[in-house]
Design a protein around this motif. Sequence first.
Motif, PDB file in Angstrom:
ATOM      1  N   LYS A   1     -11.096   6.034  26.386  1.00  0.00           N
ATOM      2  CA  LYS A   1     -11.585   7.265  25.770  1.00  0.00           C
ATOM      3  C   LYS A   1     -12.053   7.004  24.347  1.00  0.00           C
ATOM      4  O   LYS A   1     -13.177   7.318  23.979  1.00  0.00           O
ATOM      5  CB  LYS A   1     -10.484   8.326  25.801  1.00  0.00           C
ATOM      6  CG  LYS A   1     -10.923   9.692  25.303  1.00  0.00           C
ATOM      7  CD  LYS A   1      -9.796  10.706  25.469  1.00  0.00           C
ATOM      8  CE  LYS A   1     -10.241  12.092  25.007  1.00  0.00           C
ATOM      9  NZ  LYS A   1      -9.134  13.089  25.146  1.00  0.00           N
ATOM     10  N   SER A   2     -11.172   6.409  23.540  1.00  0.00           N
ATOM     11  CA  SER A   2     -11.536   6.087  22.163  1.00  0.00           C
ATOM     12  C   SER A   2     -10.532   5.107  21.594  1.00  0.00           C
ATOM     13  O   SER A   2      -9.507   4.798  22.221  1.00  0.00           O
ATOM     14  CB  SER A   2     -11.599   7.359  21.300  1.00  0.00           C
ATOM     15  OG  SER A   2     -10.330   7.981  21.229  1.00  0.00           O
ATOM     16  N   VAL A   3     -10.821   4.635  20.390  1.00  0.00           N
ATOM     17  CA  VAL A   3      -9.935   3.672  19.735  1.00  0.00           C
ATOM     18  C   VAL A   3      -8.590   4.331  19.430  1.00  0.00           C
ATOM     19  O   VAL A   3      -8.526   5.433  18.881  1.00  0.00           O
ATOM     20  CB  VAL A   3     -10.575   3.147  18.428  1.00  0.00           C
ATOM     21  CG1 VAL A   3      -9.597   2.251  17.674  1.00  0.00           C
ATOM     22  CG2 VAL A   3     -11.856   2.399  18.736  1.00  0.00           C
ATOM     23  N   GLY A   4      -7.507   3.649  19.832  1.00  0.00           N
ATOM     24  CA  GLY A   4      -6.163   4.117  19.490  1.00  0.00           C
ATOM     25  C   GLY A   4      -5.595   5.141  20.443  1.00  0.00           C
ATOM     26  O   GLY A   4      -4.454   5.588  20.259  1.00  0.00           O
ATOM     27  N   GLU A   5      -6.330   5.540  21.471  1.00  0.00           N
ATOM     28  CA  GLU A   5      -5.829   6.532  22.417  1.00  0.00           C
ATOM     29  C   GLU A   5      -5.401   5.871  23.726  1.00  0.00           C
ATOM     30  O   GLU A   5      -5.716   4.713  23.999  1.00  0.00           O
ATOM     31  CB  GLU A   5      -6.899   7.598  22.671  1.00  0.00           C
ATOM     32  CG  GLU A   5      -7.210   8.438  21.447  1.00  0.00           C
ATOM     33  CD  GLU A   5      -7.813   9.779  21.809  1.00  0.00           C
ATOM     34  OE1 GLU A   5      -7.559  10.271  22.926  1.00  0.00           O
ATOM     35  OE2 GLU A   5      -8.555  10.336  20.977  1.00  0.00           O
ATOM     36  N   ASN A   6      -4.691   6.629  24.543  1.00  0.00           N
ATOM     37  CA  ASN A   6      -4.219   6.116  25.819  1.00  0.00           C
ATOM     38  C   ASN A   6      -5.391   5.773  26.737  1.00  0.00           C
ATOM     39  O   ASN A   6      -6.385   6.493  26.791  1.00  0.00           O
ATOM     40  CB  ASN A   6      -3.353   7.159  26.530  1.00  0.00           C
ATOM     41  CG  ASN A   6      -1.981   7.299  25.890  1.00  0.00           C
ATOM     42  OD1 ASN A   6      -1.551   6.445  25.124  1.00  0.00           O
ATOM     43  ND2 ASN A   6      -1.306   8.395  26.201  1.00  0.00           N
ATOM     44  N   ALA A   7      -5.254   4.665  27.458  1.00  0.00           N
ATOM     45  CA  ALA A   7      -6.151   4.426  28.583  1.00  0.00           C
ATOM     46  C   ALA A   7      -5.845   5.486  29.644  1.00  0.00           C
ATOM     47  O   ALA A   7      -4.726   5.985  29.747  1.00  0.00           O
ATOM     48  CB  ALA A   7      -5.931   3.029  29.142  1.00  0.00           C
ATOM     49  N   LYS A   8      -6.857   5.852  30.439  1.00  0.00           N
ATOM     50  CA  LYS A   8      -6.656   6.947  31.385  1.00  0.00           C
ATOM     51  C   LYS A   8      -7.383   6.634  32.691  1.00  0.00           C
ATOM     52  O   LYS A   8      -8.117   5.636  32.825  1.00  0.00           O
ATOM     53  CB  LYS A   8      -7.162   8.250  30.793  1.00  0.00           C
ATOM     54  CG  LYS A   8      -8.666   8.256  30.529  1.00  0.00           C
ATOM     55  CD  LYS A   8      -9.146   9.647  30.139  1.00  0.00           C
ATOM     56  CE  LYS A   8     -10.678   9.695  30.105  1.00  0.00           C
ATOM     57  NZ  LYS A   8     -11.170  11.062  29.918  1.00  0.00           N
ATOM     58  N   LEU A   9      -7.206   7.513  33.668  1.00  0.00           N
ATOM     59  CA  LEU A   9      -7.922   7.435  34.935  1.00  0.00           C
ATOM     60  C   LEU A   9      -9.002   8.510  34.979  1.00  0.00           C
ATOM     61  O   LEU A   9      -8.843   9.592  34.407  1.00  0.00           O
ATOM     62  CB  LEU A   9      -6.968   7.627  36.114  1.00  0.00           C
ATOM     63  CG  LEU A   9      -5.870   6.579  36.292  1.00  0.00           C
ATOM     64  CD1 LEU A   9      -4.975   6.942  37.467  1.00  0.00           C
ATOM     65  CD2 LEU A   9      -6.469   5.192  36.472  1.00  0.00           C
ATOM     66  N   GLY A  10     -10.103   8.185  35.677  1.00  0.00           N
ATOM     67  CA  GLY A  10     -11.169   9.147  35.826  1.00  0.00           C
ATOM     68  C   GLY A  10     -11.988   8.845  37.068  1.00  0.00           C
ATOM     69  O   GLY A  10     -11.712   7.886  37.790  1.00  0.00           O
ATOM     70  N   THR A  11     -12.996   9.640  37.309  1.00  0.00           N
ATOM     71  CA  THR A  11     -13.826   9.464  38.500  1.00  0.00           C
ATOM     72  C   THR A  11     -15.238   9.010  38.172  1.00  0.00           C
ATOM     73  O   THR A  11     -16.003   8.687  39.079  1.00  0.00           O
ATOM     74  CB  THR A  11     -13.890  10.778  39.298  1.00  0.00           C
ATOM     75  OG1 THR A  11     -14.374  11.824  38.438  1.00  0.00           O
ATOM     76  CG2 THR A  11     -12.508  11.150  39.835  1.00  0.00           C
ATOM     77  N   SER A  12     -15.606   8.988  36.885  1.00  0.00           N
ATOM     78  CA  SER A  12     -16.956   8.557  36.486  1.00  0.00           C
ATOM     79  C   SER A  12     -16.949   7.042  36.280  1.00  0.00           C
ATOM     80  O   SER A  12     -16.942   6.539  35.154  1.00  0.00           O
ATOM     81  CB  SER A  12     -17.385   9.276  35.204  1.00  0.00           C
ATOM     82  OG  SER A  12     -17.389  10.674  35.378  1.00  0.00           O
ATOM     83  N   CYS A  13     -16.971   6.335  37.387  1.00  0.00           N
ATOM     84  CA  CYS A  13     -16.752   4.889  37.328  1.00  0.00           C
ATOM     85  C   CYS A  13     -18.001   4.095  36.979  1.00  0.00           C
ATOM     86  O   CYS A  13     -17.944   2.871  36.828  1.00  0.00           O
ATOM     87  CB  CYS A  13     -16.193   4.395  38.663  1.00  0.00           C
ATOM     88  SG  CYS A  13     -14.600   5.154  39.077  1.00  0.00           S
ATOM     89  N   SER A  14     -19.151   4.768  36.844  1.00  0.00           N
ATOM     90  CA  SER A  14     -20.377   4.056  36.494  1.00  0.00           C
ATOM     91  C   SER A  14     -20.579   3.960  34.979  1.00  0.00           C
ATOM     92  O   SER A  14     -21.459   3.247  34.518  1.00  0.00           O
ATOM     93  CB  SER A  14     -21.585   4.750  37.127  1.00  0.00           C
ATOM     94  OG  SER A  14     -21.707   6.085  36.648  1.00  0.00           O
TER      95      SER A  14
END
Length: 476
Positions: free
Chosen positions: A375-388
């Motif tokens: 998402k951004s610097v310093g934030e949690n990695a996350k899951l999403g559906t926009s894989c492109s």
Amino acid sequence: MGLNCVRLTWPTYLATNATLANLPLRASLERLGMPESVAGVRVNNPGLLDLPLIDVFQEVVSALAKNNIMVILDNQMTTPGWCCSENDGNGFFGDKYFGPEEWLKGLSAMATMFRNTKNVVGMSLRNELRGSKNVSLWFRYMQLGAEVVHAANPGVLVILSGLNFDNTLDFLVPNQIQLTFTGKLVFEQHWYGFSDDGNWGSQNQNDACGMVVDSIKKKGLFLLQQGWPLFFSEFGFDMSGTHVADNRYLTCFLTVAAEMDLDWAIWALQGSYYIREGTLAYDESYGLLSWDWCTARNPSFIKRINALQSPFQGPGLPNSQQPYNVIFHPLSGLCVLVKSSEALELGPCDKSNAWNYTKGYELILKQTGQCLQAKSVGENAKLGTSCSKSSSKWKLLSNSGMHVSTELTNNGTRVCLEASPDGNITTNQCKCLTVDPNCNPESQWFKIILSSKHIPGGTSILQLPSRGPWSPTSSS
């Protein structure tokens, strides 16, 4: 500690020299000036004190068997003593104390002695051949030794070491040893930070790890790709945790052990010695146990190797399980787990989610189609559906190949996965990629490895238990 095997060393003379073999343990200790050790055995193992040394050795193997511990008998030296040096007369066939005929006699005697002992699963023919690099003699005598052991004990694995203190087996590239038996030959290799030609203390850690792993592959790991079993029968480090070069080497080794699903033995169990190189009660800084053998010298290391104490890929895993990827964090010995679509954390690798690392560089959570995103610097990695999106394409940076990196969609900033001290998985600017020898990259080191273990948690991330990133695990 979750260990299932002991590589138990023995000198050739214990099997071939009747005077030594029949010497009572009490007399052996007394002639070395160790009355305190005699008193200690009298208190803790009185039944052993007046047994001949060869009987004591058998009692140790029996005690391990009673505790379901496998044994690999390792011919360490010819003469009893500390191993190894270039000029100890025990290094190579034909040296002062290394007569091939006596060595073969000793192998046969020891193989015969333990022929019906089920927990003795392997015999290592000789530890750390050194001095001479005569490949022809290696082939001649290792072939003879292997056949002698097989004839005396058809059920035991035959383990062959290489040259140069067992650092290299590269002479097997053009030729392979020819034996009358199949299905039970194993090669062994040793890997220490002080002998792998790595500049662990003065070079960037990514550069050092990449260079050393390339070298180790050329020296021995290539055998795995050829289908031969390879056993890293010694690795080790200063357990105090204060030796920077050793710490760096260790993380690199653990990464390779996870990726290649290696079998290994750590030097060493013992916290101290009755006597070593003339010093009584010598402290073993590489020992898993403390000086008094009562506690673990480095408890965090015991937790760190837990994931490596059972196979990621086999044997013993169901053939029906389709291989998948896990994201291994070698600094902690843990793997990336999905806590929710907005949060990932470190946890036990046997609880890991199944990922698919695609040719398009996506890390997709199997059976859900969700992919790992930044998402951004310093934030949690996350899951999403926009894989492109660019922020869902994860490439491996640096010479170690362990910086899992992507570009943020909004501004093109390159970030890397990072494990925070509390185990949360965030994305931060990539650090220590090259050059700087003082920068520590290990919080950003991850290895995407294959696994065939049972996938816990079903198909929905909502079914995964949330036990916290540092929950204890039972040893394999």
